[in-house]
Design an enzyme around this catalytic site. Structure first.
Site, PDB file in Angstrom:
ATOM      1  N   ARG A 149       0.867  -1.186   0.000  1.00 38.12           N
ATOM      2  CA  ARG A 149       0.000   0.000   0.000  1.00 38.12           C
ATOM      3  C   ARG A 149       0.897   1.228   0.000  1.00 38.12           C
ATOM      4  NH1 ARG A 149      -2.859   4.244   0.531  1.00 38.12           N
ATOM      5  NH2 ARG A 149      -5.001   4.195   1.292  1.00 38.12           N
ATOM      6  N   GLU A 157     -11.332   5.258  -5.514  1.00 33.69           N
ATOM      7  CA  GLU A 157     -11.635   3.834  -5.408  1.00 33.69           C
ATOM      8  C   GLU A 157     -12.256   3.300  -6.696  1.00 33.69           C
ATOM      9  OE1 GLU A 157     -11.313   1.604  -2.736  1.00 33.69           O
ATOM     10  OE2 GLU A 157     -10.020   3.144  -1.860  1.00 33.69           O
ATOM     11  N   ARG A 197      -1.363  -6.027   4.297  1.00 30.65           N
ATOM     12  CA  ARG A 197      -0.495  -5.345   3.349  1.00 30.65           C
ATOM     13  C   ARG A 197       0.612  -4.630   4.128  1.00 30.65           C
ATOM     14  NH1 ARG A 197      -5.014  -1.738   0.346  1.00 30.65           N
ATOM     15  NH2 ARG A 197      -5.074  -0.982   2.510  1.00 30.65           N
TER      16      ARG A 197
END
EC number: 3.1.-.-
Length: 295
Positions: A149, A157, A197
């Protein structure tokens, strides 16, 4: 004739000679018994060994060199050449201290991607040794990539989980894919997030940029092009230090001032939403829909 000449016939006649039958009746002579081995004590055996040879310099020096070399190889492998198959396997000692080098294999959204960790890079044989090739098929890459990330930014998004896509999400995703796909990047990992992540500051070198092959901060490049906003969540924000946060906010201000990317017309558009506002609104709608379904 008598033999010896001085012997008499009577003496020879009186001395009986053993016959063949008598010789056969005599019992065979038993073989001589073997001498029994003396019982050796273990301490005597150990003390009898010449241990002085192990204290000589000609023995100590090669042994010390070999031991040091083995320990050094193990240390180098564990510190520099150990490959992490996913984000969860990254050692905590890497966070805010070290980086990982890898090749981007997929871009999932405008602010995250997956890389195949290649420790040591080309110096360790990645890309040119036959047994150190980066896989290309999804089947080979399954459970073998690190989910990254991008630190300090929030991109629009894409449509997923039943939610609609945010405006300018497709453009941000396309740009990041073209900028990073199949390229080698270096990620300075900060921490893991709740989605397994690693949040990282990512850098890449490209021949087509000017000046060429200069190290580029991917998060900064997206902000200056208006493809993302500065990360505005109340918790979990990672920038890589206060100086990087100021740099990111300055790049965002210039993109907003020039009306680039997602900032185009945002002052006149009352319905304009930042990625954080969009996520908050979608979360509230999901909660409302969940309560309606229960009732």
């Amino acid at each position: 004739m008598r033999w010896p000449p001085w012997g008499s016939e009577s003496q020879q006649a009186d001395t009986p000679s053993p016959s063949t039958e008598q010789q056969a009746q005599q019992p065979p002579t038993a073989p001589a018994a073997r001498p029994s081995r003396p019982n050796k004590d273990w301490n005597q055996s150990v003390n009898a060994f010449d241990w002085a040879a192990f204290t000589e310099l000609r023995t100590i020096i090669p042994t010390a060199i070999l031991t040091t070399a083995i320990l050094g190889i193990v240390h180098i492998h564990r510190r520099y050449l150990r490959r992490f198959p996913d984000a969860v396997s990254i050692a905590p000692s890497y966070f805010r201290q070290r980086s990982i080098l890898g090749q981007v294999t997929s871009v999932g959204d405008g602010d995250n991607f997956r890389l195949f960790h290649t420790p040591g890079g080309r110096l360790a044989g990645w890309g040119w040794l036959p047994w150190k090739k980066v896989p290309t098929s999804k089947k080979e890459l399954r459970d073998k990539t690190v989910h990254v990330r991008l630190a300090g930014i929030d991109a629009p998004e894409l449509a997923h989980f039943g939610r609609p896509a945010q405006p300018f999400a497709r453009e941000a995703h396309q740009w990041l894919t073209a900028y990073l796909m199949t390229r080698r990047v270096r990620a300075y990992v900060h921490r893991q997030d709740q989605y397994q992540r690693v949040v990282a500051s990512v850098y890449v070198r490209r021949a087509l940029d000017f000046p060429p092959f200069r190290r580029r901060d991917v998060s900064y490049e997206m902000l200056r092009r208006g493809l993302a906003t500065v990360y505005e969540a109340k918790a979990g924000a990672e920038f890589g230090g206060p100086g990087m946060e100021r740099k990111y906010r300055r790049a965002e201000w210039w993109a907003k001032f020039r009306g680039l990317g997602l900032w185009k017309g945002f002052r006149r558009n009352k319905e304009w939403e930042s990625p954080r506002e969009f996520k908050t609104r979608m979360g509230l709608e999901d909660q409302t829909q969940g309560r309606e379904n229960k009732s």
